[in-house]
Every structure is written in C-alpha cells, then in structure tokens.
Design an enzyme around this catalytic site. Structure first.
Site, mmCIF file in Angstrom:
data_model
loop_
_atom_site.group_PDB
_atom_site.id
_atom_site.type_symbol
_atom_site.label_atom_id
_atom_site.label_comp_id
_atom_site.label_asym_id
_atom_site.label_seq_id
_atom_site.Cartn_x
_atom_site.Cartn_y
_atom_site.Cartn_z
ATOM 1 N N CYS A 184 -0.491 4.206 1.915
ATOM 2 C CA CYS A 184 -0.475 4.233 3.341
ATOM 3 C C CYS A 184 1.198 4.465 3.550
ATOM 4 O O CYS A 184 1.388 4.873 4.729
ATOM 5 C CB CYS A 184 -0.624 2.630 3.887
ATOM 6 N N ASP A 185 1.946 3.780 3.139
ATOM 7 C CA ASP A 185 3.599 3.676 3.322
ATOM 8 C C ASP A 185 4.479 4.487 2.812
ATOM 9 O O ASP A 185 5.758 4.654 3.437
ATOM 10 C CB ASP A 185 3.860 2.175 3.281
ATOM 11 N N CYS B 18 0.754 -1.162 -0.122
ATOM 12 C CA CYS B 18 0.050 0.011 0.002
ATOM 13 C C CYS B 18 0.749 1.123 0.001
ATOM 14 O O CYS B 18 1.411 1.631 1.184
ATOM 15 C CB CYS B 18 -0.867 -0.015 1.020
#
Ligand code: NAP
Length: 307
Positions: A137-138, A134
């Site tokens: 997200c990261d 992701c």
C-alpha cells in the site's frame, strides 16, 4: 433483513468466500458477515503469483472481487457488520453483531488474523507517519528515502523487495541470523543491491518529529546499541488471530488460533473454522480457499445429520 440462516460465515477473505460459494451452491441459506472490506488481507497484494489458474498473476483485490461475485451468483448474502459475540449453546446458534442478532444452525469462522505490532515506543505515535504495516500500500510514499523492514519471514522479504523499487535503501532488521522466508524469495533479496540485512537485531524505539527519522536498535548477541536513520519503517512480524469475540468458547492453541480436526470442525458441533484463523494453517491463499470448501462440505453434512 432475514435473521435465520442455515450457515453464517464470519469473515470475507478467501476462506470465507470459498466457504460461501460451496454452501450457497449446496442451497443452504448462507450469510457472510464482514466488518471491513470484502477480500481480507490479500486485497493489499499488488500481484498474486501463486494462486493456481492465473499464469500471469492477478491483483489481490481483483481476485477477491471475482470470488465474491462468483459466490453471490449462487445466492450468498453479505452483511457488513462486526460480530461481537456468539452463543453456541443450543442447536440454533446466535451470532451477535453491531447490526443486531442472527441465528444459524452452523457457523464457519473465517475471520483471519491481523498484523502483529512491535510494541515499542514511537510505534503507535508514528503509525501512518512513517510506520507502516503494508509495503504494497505505502511503498511509493517512500520514494528516494532510506527505509527499514522489521522481520525475517516471507512478508518482510517481499516488503523489502517491493520497497527496493522506490526507496533509496532498504535495511531488513531481523532478530535472528537467518531468514524464515522461502529460499527463492531470500535469493531475490540477497541479489538486490539496495537491500542490506542487520542480523540479530531488534528495534528498541522509533523516533522522529512529525514523521519517523530514526530507529534505536540493539544487537541481541553483543548488546551493542545503534541508531539507524530512516524515513520509514515497515513492520512485517507476522499476525495474530481475530478471535476476540470468541471469549473462551472454543479451545485455542498457544498463539490463540482455533484448533480444528481435518474436517475443519472445532470442538463444538456445528462450529467450523477455516483459513488463517485455524491452528497450523500454512496461511496461503490457496489453503484458505481449500479450508473454506472443506468447512462448507462438513457444515452441510452436520446440518443433514442433525436435522
Ligand atoms: P512469519 O513467517 O510468521 O514471520 C514473522 C517474522 O517476524 C519471523 O521472522 C519472526 O522472527 C519475526 N518476528 C516475530 N515477532 C517478532 C518481534 N516481536 N520482533 C521482531 N521480529 C519478530 O510471518 P509472515 O512473514 O508475515 O508470513 C505469514 C505467513 O504468510 C507465512 O506462512 C508466509 O509464508 C505467508 N506469506 C506468504 C507469501 C507468499 O507466499 N506469497 C507472502 C507473505 C506471507 P523469527 O524468525 O525469529 O521467528
């Protein structure tokens, strides 16, 4: 908790939430079961720009919270539980969950899909320590580091563009010579100087110590092997359907997705499927929401006809 429902919806992504909105508004006693967070995969999307009605785009989490609030207003109930099995042999179907059994006269399956893994040495070991699924997200965790993205679809190219905002360089490793991603997305990536492409290349292993340090690569045309130093690798190679609990109940396509007709009906009366879990789904937010509405309408017609 009441255990008898007209409709049980499995999965709390846009397909399930849309189905729940429609069944609840039809005054059907409706329960949506979600094992994780309401919203499905789209909660990770920083900005959704292709869902009609939001000209400036909208955050994926926020959008699904709005969908949930809207459905709840009309009486949709939600249960956090994991569905472990279904018994669809009778008119009253049984939904088995880790929170106990429920009955439903119709079931809408909208449990979506999850990320496909590469299944190469190091992938499992370094997940969360340099291997991610992701970018939204990261990406920020990889500021000023060289990173790789594996895949050639929309997700991979979006990830590369997202990562280019943070990483020092982004290499997209793709097993073929052309991308599957839409033209406009490809053009954006080709115009971004931080993004490079390695064509006809596969990852053979992910190596490191505490965290990821490099990838072993192989060119599938020449057979040539190489090493790519990276601080992280983002795997974006598609999805596989969440159908483990169906265990031979319904015909699935070759890739394991549920086969439905245009009414979203699976082959067992009273069982419908919507969204990413459906064979030939175009896997878009807007189509998932449309599938959910269609499934709900035909679930209601089934319930009326089979009274
Ligand atoms: P996808 O379109 O199925 O692409 C998967 C990519 O991974 C393909 O390029 C495929 O290669 C490659 N791949 C598959 N298995 C592999 C393996 N074992 N090793 C190496 N590479 C592998 O999946 P996606 O990009 O996740 O997108 C899924 C769906 O969501 C699509 O319908 C996409 O359009 C949609 N999506 C839409 C948006 C948006 O519009 N906002 C954003 C993201 C995703 P080949 O090309 O050789 O098959």
């Amino acid at each position: 908790m009441n255990k008898e429902y007209d409709v049980v919806i499995i999965g709390g992504g846009p397909a399930g939430l849309s189905a729940g909105l429609y069944t609840a508004r039809s005054r059907l006693k409706s329960l949506l079961i979600e094992k994780e967070m309401i919203g499905g995969k789209i909660v990770n999307a920083e900005l959704v720009e292709n869902y009609p009605g939001f000209p400036e785009g909208i955050n994926g989490y926020e959008l699904t919270q709005l969908m949930h609030r809207q459905a709840t207003r009309f009486g949709l109930k939600t249960l956090t539980a994991e569905v472990t099995a279904l018994d669809v042999s009778g008119k009253q179907k049984i939904v088995k969950t880790n929170e106990g059994d429920l009955t439903a006269r119709a079931i809408i399956i909208a449990s979506g899909s999850k990320e496909q893994t590469l299944n190469v040495p190091g992938e499992k070991e370094f997940t969360g320590r340099g291997v991610s699924y992701c970018a939204t997200c990261d990406a920020a965790l990889f500021a000023e580091l060289p990173v790789a993205v594996v895949g050639g679809g929309n997700a991979a190219v979006y990830d590369a563009l997202q990562l280019a905002k943070f990483a020092s360089s982004v290499v997209v490793v793709h097993r073929r010579q052309e991308l599957r991603a839409t033209r406009i997305t490809q053009e954006q990536a080709f115009a971004e100087p931080k993004i490079k492409f390695l064509w006809n290349t596969v990852v053979e292993s992910i190596d490191g110590a505490d965290t990821v340090k490099s990838l072993k690569l192989r060119n599938v045309v020449t057979g040539e092997k190489s090493n790519l130093e990276v601080g992280g690798v983002f795997v974006a190679i598609g999805f596989k359907p969440n159908t483990a609990y169906l265990k031979g109940l319904l015909p699935l396509d070759e890739a394991g997705y549920i086969i439905t007709n245009e009414k979203m009906e699976a082959s067992v009366p009273g069982i419908l499927a919507a969204g990413d879990i459906r064979s030939n789904s175009i896997r878009q937010l807007v189509s998932a929401a449309g599938d959910g509405a269609t499934a709900a309408i035909y679930a209601e017609r089934y319930l009326t006809a089979s009274r």
